[in-house]
Design an enzyme around this catalytic site. Sequence first.
Site, mmCIF file in Angstrom:
data_model
loop_
_atom_site.group_PDB
_atom_site.id
_atom_site.type_symbol
_atom_site.label_atom_id
_atom_site.label_comp_id
_atom_site.label_asym_id
_atom_site.label_seq_id
_atom_site.Cartn_x
_atom_site.Cartn_y
_atom_site.Cartn_z
ATOM 1 N N ASP A 255 0.833 -1.205 0.000
ATOM 2 C CA ASP A 255 0.000 0.000 0.000
ATOM 3 C C ASP A 255 0.866 1.253 0.000
ATOM 4 O OD1 ASP A 255 -2.304 -1.542 0.063
ATOM 5 O OD2 ASP A 255 -2.413 -1.522 2.254
ATOM 6 N N SER A 285 8.954 1.532 4.991
ATOM 7 C CA SER A 285 7.764 1.089 5.736
ATOM 8 C C SER A 285 7.953 -0.259 6.424
ATOM 9 C CB SER A 285 6.548 1.032 4.806
ATOM 10 O OG SER A 285 6.583 -0.115 3.967
ATOM 11 N N GLY A 290 3.205 -2.043 12.057
ATOM 12 C CA GLY A 290 1.935 -1.404 11.744
ATOM 13 C C GLY A 290 1.902 -0.871 10.333
#
Length: 307
Positions: A255, A285, A290
């Site tokens: 994402d 990321s 999370g």
Amino acid sequence: MHNYPEGVNTHAGIVMVGSANMDIVLGVERIPAPGETVLATSLAKHPGGKGLNQAVAAARAGATTTMIGAVGTDENGNELETVMTEAGIDARMLRHVAEPTGTAMISVDTTGENAIIVASGANATITTLTDNELDAVRGATVLLMQLELPISAVAQAARAARSAGGTVMLNAAPALEVPDELIDALDYLIVNEHEATVLSGEADLSDASRSLADRVNRLVVTLGTQGSELWDAGKLIATVPARRVTAVDTTGAGDTFCGAFAAAISQGRDFETAARFATAAAALSVQTHGAVPSIPHREQIEAVLAS
């Protein structure tokens, strides 16, 4: 095909038509096999959902971003809306419905790999877009979508953006069969290895990529630690290597790539430059736990690219 300007346009805008979920994340030694019970080593709750993740990634990458989606009138819905506003996302079109906010149950093992089950909840209520939502879609520089909303709304949004001359981008996740009318409306299709084979009907990844590349203007096939392939007009034009980092949680990495890629395209970067920008964002990321908490800001991404 649309034209792809090279100069950066700071007034470019992304409209996200996508999901918003609350992620319940369980840390485990290994992801359980069918019929197996394992004990979790940790439990955490994070904002997520492919639409929300990608919208946050686009906004943190510097793009003006509007979210079209739905949450429940519950604590999780309120928290997700707060996340959007804090990220600088325009959430004024976010729907508040009676159904509970979407929820994802995520198992993350010690290598950072994950397994995810999603209860759609409020996301499933978006079967068609309102006139105001369609107006926003038509005004987008880039429309970015996934497949966690009903495909009828996704196809409707794609048609509207296409008719207005916007750039239409689909991350075909989760892996589903996609109607030809939606494929035909796309400028960019982004898939991972599994999604490529499901969408194309080809078991071999090379065959799957060629098949999809013949159907869309531009195709990105993400390959995890192997980077990504970029296809343009049916031809493989570049392979972008992944950056070598130590991953602690891969949740939301795809994402992050999509949102950062859409931001780069909306700002006028060329295809390969945008993919390298997105690759750097995804590498950052996976180094934090999370989905939303791990998404980097533009200055962090630029620093990695400059290093």
